[in-house]
Design an enzyme around this catalytic site. Structure first.
Site, PDB file in Angstrom:
ATOM      1  N   ASN A  14       0.865  -1.182   0.000  1.00 60.57           N
ATOM      2  CA  ASN A  14       0.000   0.000   0.000  1.00 60.57           C
ATOM      3  C   ASN A  14       0.901   1.231   0.000  1.00 60.57           C
ATOM      4  O   ASN A  14       1.469   1.588   1.026  1.00 60.57           O
ATOM      5  CB  ASN A  14      -0.909  -0.029   1.246  1.00 60.57           C
ATOM      6  CG  ASN A  14      -1.746   1.229   1.378  1.00 60.57           C
ATOM      7  OD1 ASN A  14      -1.867   2.001   0.434  1.00 60.57           O
ATOM      8  ND2 ASN A  14      -2.323   1.433   2.558  1.00 60.57           N
ATOM      9  N   TRP A  15       1.007   1.849  -1.174  1.00 59.00           N
ATOM     10  CA  TRP A  15       1.908   3.004  -1.308  1.00 59.00           C
ATOM     11  C   TRP A  15       1.362   4.259  -0.645  1.00 59.00           C
ATOM     12  O   TRP A  15       2.081   5.249  -0.496  1.00 59.00           O
ATOM     13  CB  TRP A  15       2.120   3.322  -2.793  1.00 59.00           C
ATOM     14  CG  TRP A  15       3.080   2.437  -3.513  1.00 59.00           C
ATOM     15  CD1 TRP A  15       3.525   1.191  -3.122  1.00 59.00           C
ATOM     16  CD2 TRP A  15       3.709   2.708  -4.770  1.00 59.00           C
ATOM     17  NE1 TRP A  15       4.390   0.688  -4.068  1.00 59.00           N
ATOM     18  CE2 TRP A  15       4.522   1.593  -5.087  1.00 59.00           C
ATOM     19  CE3 TRP A  15       3.663   3.774  -5.661  1.00 59.00           C
ATOM     20  CZ2 TRP A  15       5.283   1.537  -6.257  1.00 59.00           C
ATOM     21  CZ3 TRP A  15       4.418   3.713  -6.821  1.00 59.00           C
ATOM     22  CH2 TRP A  15       5.222   2.601  -7.110  1.00 59.00           C
ATOM     23  N   LYS A  16       0.080   4.271  -0.311  1.00 57.93           N
ATOM     24  CA  LYS A  16      -0.573   5.480   0.228  1.00 57.93           C
ATOM     25  C   LYS A  16      -0.325   6.664  -0.732  1.00 57.93           C
ATOM     26  O   LYS A  16      -0.269   6.442  -1.939  1.00 57.93           O
ATOM     27  CB  LYS A  16      -0.103   5.759   1.652  1.00 57.93           C
ATOM     28  CG  LYS A  16      -0.185   4.504   2.531  1.00 57.93           C
ATOM     29  CD  LYS A  16      -0.040   4.765   3.986  1.00 57.93           C
ATOM     30  CE  LYS A  16      -0.104   3.427   4.734  1.00 57.93           C
ATOM     31  NZ  LYS A  16      -0.385   3.576   6.132  1.00 57.93           N
ATOM     32  N   HIS A  97      -9.895   1.419   4.403  1.00 58.95           N
ATOM     33  CA  HIS A  97      -8.632   1.626   5.125  1.00 58.95           C
ATOM     34  C   HIS A  97      -8.877   2.656   6.236  1.00 58.95           C
ATOM     35  O   HIS A  97      -9.612   3.627   6.038  1.00 58.95           O
ATOM     36  CB  HIS A  97      -7.541   2.109   4.175  1.00 58.95           C
ATOM     37  CG  HIS A  97      -6.182   2.092   4.812  1.00 58.95           C
ATOM     38  ND1 HIS A  97      -5.789   3.074   5.699  1.00 58.95           N
ATOM     39  CD2 HIS A  97      -5.165   1.211   4.748  1.00 58.95           C
ATOM     40  CE1 HIS A  97      -4.565   2.778   6.133  1.00 58.95           C
ATOM     41  NE2 HIS A  97      -4.163   1.652   5.566  1.00 58.95           N
ATOM     42  N   GLU A  99      -7.268   5.069   7.302  1.00 55.78           N
ATOM     43  CA  GLU A  99      -6.994   6.473   6.948  1.00 55.78           C
ATOM     44  C   GLU A  99      -8.142   7.067   6.128  1.00 55.78           C
ATOM     45  O   GLU A  99      -8.435   8.259   6.242  1.00 55.78           O
ATOM     46  CB  GLU A  99      -5.650   6.564   6.186  1.00 55.78           C
ATOM     47  CG  GLU A  99      -4.474   6.318   7.128  1.00 55.78           C
ATOM     48  CD  GLU A  99      -3.243   5.701   6.483  1.00 55.78           C
ATOM     49  OE1 GLU A  99      -3.132   5.690   5.243  1.00 55.78           O
ATOM     50  OE2 GLU A  99      -2.374   5.208   7.240  1.00 55.78           O
ATOM     51  N   GLU A 167      -6.120  -4.793  10.320  1.00 58.21           N
ATOM     52  CA  GLU A 167      -5.072  -3.811  10.595  1.00 58.21           C
ATOM     53  C   GLU A 167      -5.418  -3.035  11.860  1.00 58.21           C
ATOM     54  O   GLU A 167      -6.202  -2.074  11.801  1.00 58.21           O
ATOM     55  CB  GLU A 167      -4.968  -2.816   9.435  1.00 58.21           C
ATOM     56  CG  GLU A 167      -4.595  -3.423   8.108  1.00 58.21           C
ATOM     57  CD  GLU A 167      -3.994  -2.368   7.184  1.00 58.21           C
ATOM     58  OE1 GLU A 167      -2.795  -2.455   6.902  1.00 58.21           O
ATOM     59  OE2 GLU A 167      -4.715  -1.444   6.788  1.00 58.21           O
ATOM     60  N   GLY A 173       1.912   2.223  10.966  1.00 59.75           N
ATOM     61  CA  GLY A 173       2.956   3.247  10.898  1.00 59.75           C
ATOM     62  C   GLY A 173       3.605   3.591  12.227  1.00 59.75           C
ATOM     63  O   GLY A 173       4.300   4.595  12.329  1.00 59.75           O
ATOM     64  N   SER A 207       2.718  -2.131  10.553  1.00 59.99           N
ATOM     65  CA  SER A 207       4.140  -2.223  10.870  1.00 59.99           C
ATOM     66  C   SER A 207       4.780  -3.557  10.481  1.00 59.99           C
ATOM     67  O   SER A 207       5.661  -4.065  11.194  1.00 59.99           O
ATOM     68  CB  SER A 207       4.380  -1.916  12.356  1.00 59.99           C
ATOM     69  OG  SER A 207       4.012  -0.573  12.633  1.00 59.99           O
ATOM     70  N   GLY A 229       4.403   1.383   4.853  1.00 62.56           N
ATOM     71  CA  GLY A 229       5.722   2.030   4.788  1.00 62.56           C
ATOM     72  C   GLY A 229       6.816   1.161   4.175  1.00 62.56           C
ATOM     73  O   GLY A 229       7.547   1.608   3.284  1.00 62.56           O
TER      74      GLY A 229
HETATM   75  P1  PGA Z   1       2.325   0.331   7.784  1.00 61.19           P
HETATM   76  O1  PGA Z   1       0.897   0.603   7.085  1.00 61.19           O
HETATM   77  O2  PGA Z   1       2.838  -0.981   7.200  1.00 61.19           O
HETATM   78  O3  PGA Z   1       3.162   1.499   7.394  1.00 61.19           O
HETATM   79  O4  PGA Z   1       2.084   0.214   9.232  1.00 61.19           O
HETATM   80  C1  PGA Z   1      -0.013  -0.430   6.829  1.00 61.19           C
HETATM   81  C2  PGA Z   1      -1.237   0.124   6.155  1.00 61.19           C
HETATM   82  O5  PGA Z   1      -1.664   1.237   6.474  1.00 61.19           O
HETATM   83  O6  PGA Z   1      -1.825  -0.514   5.271  1.00 61.19           O
END
Ligand code: PGA
Length: 243
Positions: A14-16, A97, A99, A167, A173, A207, A229
């Site tokens: 997931n590049w966000k 997600h 976010e 998640e 993160g 993470s 990340g």
């Molecule tokens: P992260 O993010 O691996 O940076 O914790 C995971 C995600 O939001 O899908």
């Protein structure tokens, strides 16, 4: 729609809100040289504007979006529909997600509409669920996850079409993860105790990196990982894909 059950493990990047044409070129330049097992499904979820480029450059990975519209078409400025994702040969899309829920106020009701739209276009949804730290500390994790699943999954969802990604929001993160035992218990709760998602593929996200992925993936009821990340570094993501 791809048949999810034919894969043994699923690894999602997931590049966000990251990337550029320059970055995507060098990313696949390296990643296409990494030998991944045939039964692993690798999916790269990247910003809409790079989906087409991803399809051109990647031969070993599926292309995924990070969200799609609740609506089919019409006066919804800025939205991208499931039909449009299909039109650029995208195969997967993340939905729900944390976010998107937090910063864009998406509700379970919205997410259900997105999943319906994706399935109508023969795209595979990856439904993200997870609890906050406060909910975890109150001992409410299972109830929160169950409510998200029941309210988000349409009636006709099947374990061959929809993937679930667990998640924990507090692990995204932050460098913190639940214990292996906690991950295992939660995954078996989702698979065995929620009638709506018996035998669904469940990924763990939050993470994940090359140093912890081996242990996480070796747990019995883990079908893969969703990596934020650490997926932005092709060397690191290559290690995760081959761990
Ligand atoms: P992260 O993010 O691996 O940076 O914790 C995971 C995600 O939001 O899908």
């Amino acid at each position: 729609m791809l048949e999810i059950n034919k894969f043994n493990k699923i690894i999602v990047a997931n590049w966000k809100l990251n990337g550029s044409f320059e970055f995507i070129e060098s990313y696949f330049n390296f990643l296409e040289s990494v030998k991944i097992k045939k039964d692993i499904c690798g999916i790269i979820c990247l910003p809409y504007v790079y989906l087409d480029k991803c399809n051109q450059l990647s031969h070993s990975f599926y292309t995924g979006a990070q969200d799609c519209s609740n609506f089919k078409n019409g006066a919804f400025t800025g939205d991208i529909s499931a039909f449009m994702l299909k039109d650029v040969n995208c195969q997967f899309s993340l939905v729900g997600h944390s976010e998107r829920r937090k910063f864009f106020n998406q509700t379970n009701e919205d997410i259900k509409l997105k999943i319906e739209n994706l399935m109508n276009q023969d795209l595979n949804p990856i439904l993200c669920i997870g609890e906050t730290l406060e909910e975890k500390e109150k001992g409410a994790t299972n109830d929160v996850l169950k409510k998200q699943i029941i309210e988000c999954l349409p009636q006709n969802s099947s374990n061959n079409s929809v993937i679930i990604a667990y998640e924990p929001i507090w692990a995204i993160g932050t460098g913190q993860t639940p214990t292996l035992e906690e991950i295992s218990n939660i995954h078996s709760f989702i698979k065995n105790d929620i009638t709506k998602c018996e035998n669904f593929k469940i990924l763990y996200g939050g993470s994940v990196k090359s140093s912890n992925v081996g242990k996480i993936m070796s747990l019995d009821n883990i079908d893969g990982v969703l990596v934020g990340g650490a997926s932005l570094d092709p060397l690191e993501f290559g290690k995760i894909l081959t761990a």
